[in-house]
Scaffold this motif. Structure first.
Motif, PDB file in Angstrom:
ATOM      1  N   GLU A 163       0.823  -1.210   0.000  1.00 19.88           N
ATOM      2  CA  GLU A 163       0.000   0.000   0.000  1.00 19.88           C
ATOM      3  C   GLU A 163       0.855   1.256   0.000  1.00 19.88           C
ATOM      4  N   LEU A 164       2.001   1.232   0.681  1.00 23.29           N
ATOM      5  CA  LEU A 164       2.875   2.411   0.700  1.00 23.29           C
ATOM      6  C   LEU A 164       3.429   2.707  -0.689  1.00 23.29           C
TER       7      LEU A 164
ATOM      8  N   THR B 218       0.879   4.477  -2.824  1.00 27.40           N
ATOM      9  CA  THR B 218       0.348   5.730  -2.302  1.00 27.40           C
ATOM     10  C   THR B 218       0.831   6.911  -3.149  1.00 27.40           C
ATOM     11  N   LYS B 219      -0.052   7.816  -3.462  1.00 29.32           N
ATOM     12  CA  LYS B 219       0.292   9.009  -4.235  1.00 29.32           C
ATOM     13  C   LYS B 219       0.618  10.163  -3.293  1.00 29.32           C
ATOM     14  N   VAL B 220       1.728  10.828  -3.563  1.00 33.56           N
ATOM     15  CA  VAL B 220       2.157  11.955  -2.737  1.00 33.56           C
ATOM     16  C   VAL B 220       2.370  13.162  -3.645  1.00 33.56           C
TER      17      VAL B 220
END
Length: 374
Positions: A269-270, A273-275
């Protein structure tokens, strides 16, 4: 006899029957019913449910059953103590858990059978105290075993005298061994350092909490073939308060520590993840007066030119540098400096994962004829 006389006699009979019914003997409670009402029907060793007035008085106590992880910690403590006391005494030692109950601290001090030795210890990380109580049977058994007493004979007990220095030192060594086991039992849940504070023989000198405070009492039975006794661990609820959230967890399975399934799921999941990634053209420090004097249409002169380096940041952390350009109808930033430290840390955490895709949230600057960005 007339009808009137018969009617009067019937009324008198009914009145006599009603008066006899009101004068029925009162119900008197026997001793067993009184004890059940007051909650005194139980002996001191058994710990079933409370009844009567005693249940109402003690209703404010917090039951240890509301802390599920304590059962697992105490079961682990029994296993550790069995091994460590066998090594300590070089004898066949069996440790069993009699019961775990909630009790008020003042009631426990009044119920300690004397003579006994009380060991007060301090939990450094929790900044509070706990207490061990070793009864006389276990004290004389430990002294007899450590000093080479014969097997098959009951430990000699001499009542009416204080414990000698040798007896206190031997019991202190046993308490230190048990403290290490308690520390190891809590370690998978919350690491803690337990230090022996003092040894007492008078319960009034071992007051580590207020008499009305609730505490958890753990009764452990130590059997060494034909000898043995009981050791009791008292932990006030104030001592366990720093790890109360951990003790409220429901325990599933027989495994402590890491969970590889959740680790792999979290890593997946990390990586997905969109940042947000920010491209910072320039930074300037202005006074509050200059900021308040901003007007619509005002031009701000930047110190960065068209070929200047642009900082790439994520959440205020600098990730690298690049140069601004154009790709089609979009403003783009080409990374000039590799993100070595961040990439090495990510690869160390999940070496088999694919490279993440980071969306770029860039805003095209408005350029005025003078070459200054706004």
């Amino acid at each position: 006899m007339t009808a009137t006389d018969l009617q009067e006699q019937g009324q008198e009979a009914l009145a006599a029957a009603a008066e006899a019914a009101t004068k029925a003997p009162e119900r008197v409670l026997n001793q067993d019913e009184i004890d059940s009402l007051l909650g005194f029907e139980l002996d001191g060793d058994s710990t079933p449910e409370r009844h009567g007035i005693d249940a109402i008085v003690n209703s404010a106590l917090v039951s240890y059953e509301r802390l599920p992880m304590l059962e697992i910690v105490f079961d682990r403590l029994v296993r550790l103590m069995t091994v460590s006391l066998r090594n300590f005494t070089s004898d066949n030692v069996e440790v069993s858990l009699d019961n775990v109950s909630s009790i008020r601290f003042g009631d426990y001090l009044n119920s300690i059978p004397l003579p006994a030795i009380l060991a007060v210890f301090r939990a450094k990380q929790w900044d509070n105290y706990g207490m061990f109580t070793v009864d006389s049977n276990l004290i004389y058994s430990i002294v007899d075993v450590l000093l080479g007493g014969r097997r098959g004979t009951a430990a000699m007990r001499i009542e009416g005298r204080p414990y000698t220095t040798i007896e206190l030192n031997l019991v202190q060594r046993m308490i230190e061994v048990v403290l290490q086991d308690v520390q190891s039992a809590f370690e998978p849940l919350s690491p803690v350092t337990l230090e022996l504070d003092r040894m007492e023989t008078n319960p009034r000198f071992a007051a580590i909490a207020r008499p009305a405070n609730a505490a958890i009492l753990v009764k452990l039975r130590v059997d060494m073939e034909d000898r043995g006794g009981r050791i009791e661990l008292l932990l006030p609820y104030a001592t366990l308060e720093p790890i109360r959230e951990l003790l409220l967890q429901m325990f599933m399975g027989e495994k402590f520590g890491r969970d590889t399934i959740w680790e792999s799921h979290l890593a997946t999941e990390l990586w997905a993840t969109k940042v947000p990634l920010e491209a910072v053209l320039d930074e300037q420090q202005l006074s509050l007066r200059e900021v308040m004097d901003f007007r619509v249409g005002q031009t701000l002169m930047l110190n960065s030119g068209p070929e200047g380096a642009i900082d790439l940041r994520c959440g205020g952390v600098r990730l690298g540098k690049g140069k601004m350009g154009r790709v089609g109808n979009h403003v783009a930033v080409r990374v000039e400096q590799a993100i070595k430290n961040a990439r090495r840390a990510v690869l160390a955490a999940a070496p088999d994962a694919a490279a993440p895709s980071v969306p770029l949230e860039l805003h095209a600057p408005a350029v005025k004829p003078g070459g200054a960005g706004k």
